[in-house]
Design a protein around this motif. Sequence first.
Motif, PDB file in Angstrom:
ATOM      1  N   ILE A   5      -0.156   4.838   4.011  1.00 28.34           N
ATOM      2  CA  ILE A   5      -1.136   3.762   3.925  1.00 28.34           C
ATOM      3  C   ILE A   5      -0.832   2.863   2.729  1.00 28.34           C
ATOM      4  O   ILE A   5      -0.896   1.641   2.825  1.00 28.34           O
ATOM      5  N   ASN A   6      -0.471   3.459   1.603  1.00 21.77           N
ATOM      6  CA  ASN A   6      -0.261   2.699   0.369  1.00 21.77           C
ATOM      7  C   ASN A   6       0.972   1.810   0.387  1.00 21.77           C
ATOM      8  O   ASN A   6       0.922   0.668  -0.075  1.00 21.77           O
ATOM      9  N   VAL A   7       2.088   2.314   0.887  1.00 18.23           N
ATOM     10  CA  VAL A   7       3.338   1.549   0.849  1.00 18.23           C
ATOM     11  C   VAL A   7       3.230   0.241   1.632  1.00 18.23           C
ATOM     12  O   VAL A   7       3.589  -0.820   1.109  1.00 18.23           O
ATOM     13  N   PRO A   8       2.736   0.248   2.869  1.00 18.25           N
ATOM     14  CA  PRO A   8       2.593  -1.034   3.571  1.00 18.25           C
ATOM     15  C   PRO A   8       1.670  -2.013   2.831  1.00 18.25           C
ATOM     16  O   PRO A   8       1.942  -3.207   2.785  1.00 18.25           O
ATOM     17  N   GLN A   9       0.607  -1.500   2.232  1.00 17.01           N
ATOM     18  CA  GLN A   9      -0.298  -2.379   1.491  1.00 17.01           C
ATOM     19  C   GLN A   9       0.382  -2.979   0.263  1.00 17.01           C
ATOM     20  O   GLN A   9       0.153  -4.135  -0.083  1.00 17.01           O
ATOM     21  N   ILE A  10       1.232  -2.205  -0.389  1.00 15.55           N
ATOM     22  CA  ILE A  10       2.006  -2.724  -1.527  1.00 15.55           C
ATOM     23  C   ILE A  10       2.937  -3.833  -1.063  1.00 15.55           C
ATOM     24  O   ILE A  10       3.050  -4.871  -1.706  1.00 15.55           O
ATOM     25  N   LEU A  11       3.606  -3.631   0.082  1.00 15.70           N
ATOM     26  CA  LEU A  11       4.495  -4.662   0.623  1.00 15.70           C
ATOM     27  C   LEU A  11       3.723  -5.946   0.933  1.00 15.70           C
ATOM     28  O   LEU A  11       4.176  -7.047   0.613  1.00 15.70           O
ATOM     29  N   ILE A  12       2.569  -5.802   1.547  1.00 19.13           N
ATOM     30  CA  ILE A  12       1.747  -6.969   1.909  1.00 19.13           C
ATOM     31  C   ILE A  12       1.218  -7.655   0.656  1.00 19.13           C
ATOM     32  O   ILE A  12       1.326  -8.882   0.513  1.00 19.13           O
ATOM     33  N   ASN A  13       0.650  -6.887  -0.260  1.00 20.30           N
ATOM     34  CA  ASN A  13       0.063  -7.465  -1.474  1.00 20.30           C
ATOM     35  C   ASN A  13       1.094  -8.132  -2.373  1.00 20.30           C
ATOM     36  O   ASN A  13       0.772  -9.070  -3.105  1.00 20.30           O
ATOM     37  N   CYS A  53       5.918  -9.005   3.021  1.00 18.25           N
ATOM     38  CA  CYS A  53       5.700  -9.221   4.443  1.00 18.25           C
ATOM     39  C   CYS A  53       4.199  -9.336   4.694  1.00 18.25           C
ATOM     40  O   CYS A  53       3.393  -9.065   3.807  1.00 18.25           O
ATOM     41  N   GLU A  54       3.844  -9.758   5.896  1.00 20.90           N
ATOM     42  CA  GLU A  54       2.439  -9.811   6.283  1.00 20.90           C
ATOM     43  C   GLU A  54       2.102  -8.715   7.295  1.00 20.90           C
ATOM     44  O   GLU A  54       0.946  -8.322   7.430  1.00 20.90           O
ATOM     45  N   ASP A  55       3.088  -8.255   8.036  1.00 18.42           N
ATOM     46  CA  ASP A  55       2.900  -7.240   9.058  1.00 18.42           C
ATOM     47  C   ASP A  55       3.977  -6.178   8.904  1.00 18.42           C
ATOM     48  O   ASP A  55       4.968  -6.374   8.193  1.00 18.42           O
ATOM     49  N   TYR A  56       3.782  -5.059   9.589  1.00 17.63           N
ATOM     50  CA  TYR A  56       4.765  -3.976   9.505  1.00 17.63           C
ATOM     51  C   TYR A  56       4.673  -3.099  10.747  1.00 17.63           C
ATOM     52  O   TYR A  56       3.682  -3.093  11.460  1.00 17.63           O
ATOM     53  N   THR A  57       5.744  -2.352  10.976  1.00 19.06           N
ATOM     54  CA  THR A  57       5.799  -1.347  12.025  1.00 19.06           C
ATOM     55  C   THR A  57       6.047  -0.010  11.357  1.00 19.06           C
ATOM     56  O   THR A  57       6.860   0.083  10.433  1.00 19.06           O
ATOM     57  N   ILE A  58       5.349   1.022  11.817  1.00 21.40           N
ATOM     58  CA  ILE A  58       5.602   2.380  11.344  1.00 21.40           C
ATOM     59  C   ILE A  58       6.274   3.132  12.493  1.00 21.40           C
ATOM     60  O   ILE A  58       5.759   3.159  13.603  1.00 21.40           O
ATOM     61  N   LEU A  59       7.421   3.729  12.203  1.00 17.81           N
ATOM     62  CA  LEU A  59       8.222   4.397  13.221  1.00 17.81           C
ATOM     63  C   LEU A  59       8.550   5.805  12.751  1.00 17.81           C
ATOM     64  O   LEU A  59       8.867   6.017  11.579  1.00 17.81           O
TER      65      LEU A  59
END
Length: 76
Positions: A5-13, A17-23
């Motif tokens: 949860i934290n890593v994508p929010q760090i990328l966005i903030n 990026c504005e969006d992401y995919t988790i695979l």
Amino acid sequence: MNSLINVPQILINSGVCEDYTILSDNGHFAQQDIKHLHFHIIPRYMNEKFELKLDTDYTAAKKNNLLSLWKNIVGR
């Protein structure tokens, strides 16, 4: 799992990026050589050329196949 949860929010903030995919690839047929749980967090961008489409997606998504799968899952 908190990092998931934290890593994508760090990328966005941070404006990466504005969006992401988790695979997550799991098992031999998913091309996983050493069995372990891990996730890929993939930054996504407008007008990018990245697409993840599998031939099996189209077969599995047919209505009659989804109904058959559902019956197998619930045992009916």
